[in-house]
Write a protein that holds these residues in place. Structure first.
Motif, PDB file in Angstrom:
ATOM      1  N   ILE A  75       0.833  -1.203   0.000  1.00  0.00           N
ATOM      2  CA  ILE A  75       0.000   0.000   0.000  1.00  0.00           C
ATOM      3  C   ILE A  75       0.864   1.248   0.000  1.00  0.00           C
ATOM      4  O   ILE A  75       0.602   2.208  -0.740  1.00  0.00           O
ATOM      5  N   LYS A  79       0.934   4.071  -2.924  1.00  0.00           N
ATOM      6  CA  LYS A  79       0.724   5.491  -2.635  1.00  0.00           C
ATOM      7  C   LYS A  79       1.874   6.336  -3.169  1.00  0.00           C
ATOM      8  O   LYS A  79       1.657   7.422  -3.713  1.00  0.00           O
ATOM      9  N   LEU A 121      -4.605   0.092  -5.346  1.00  0.00           N
ATOM     10  CA  LEU A 121      -4.606   0.559  -3.957  1.00  0.00           C
ATOM     11  C   LEU A 121      -5.905   0.185  -3.259  1.00  0.00           C
ATOM     12  O   LEU A 121      -5.895  -0.291  -2.119  1.00  0.00           O
TER      13      LEU A 121
END
Length: 151
Positions: A75, A79, A121
């Motif tokens: 994650i 990002k 995501l």
């Protein structure tokens, strides 16, 4: 708008692009296949801070199950990639010297990449939620996951 390759303006543009490529050290034949994107100062600072945080040390030292740690790392990486693509998008949007059609195509490609990364995501976050529930994490561990997720 297309520029006729036979026009003096087009010749001048190609000559300037070639000279810029040569000055930058790129071989003359490669200048057409390359693009230069400059990140904003805020993006460079964000990237530098991320490197200074020593990667995913906090996740590795969390004591969470490995599947949860792996998803948290994924994650974070997603990002970071999204932030990088958004910075490239902003730089491209502010590049007034680019051919409008070429800019439109590159903007579309970047937006597609951002969309794909956002989908990944969302999927990774959903998997993290599912695995966290299935792993019977304690309240403290769930809070730790939440903290690591937003940091």
């Amino acid at each position: 708008m297309r520029i006729d390759p036979a026009t003096p303006l087009a010749n001048l543009t190609r000559r300037m692009q070639r000279q810029t490529a040569e000055a930058g050290g790129a071989p003359v034949e490669d200048w057409r296949d390359s693009a230069r994107v400059s990140l904003s100062a805020a993006s460079r600072n964000l990237s530098a801070r991320a490197r200074e945080q020593d990667g995913n040390k906090d996740i590795d030292e969390s004591g969470l199950p490995s599947s949860v740690r792996d998803l948290l790392k994924m994650i974070r990486e997603l990002k970071a990639q999204i932030a990088e693509k958004q910075a490239q998008l902003q730089a491209l949007m502010s590049d007034a010297g680019m051919d409008p059609e070429a800019r439109r195509l590159k903007l579309e490609a970047l937006r597609n990449e951002i969309s794909t990364l956002n989908g990944a995501l969302t999927s990774a976050t959903a998997n993290l939620t599912k695995i966290s529930r299935e792993s019977d994490l304690s309240k403290e561990q769930m809070q730790q996951v939440s903290t690591l997720l937003v940091s």
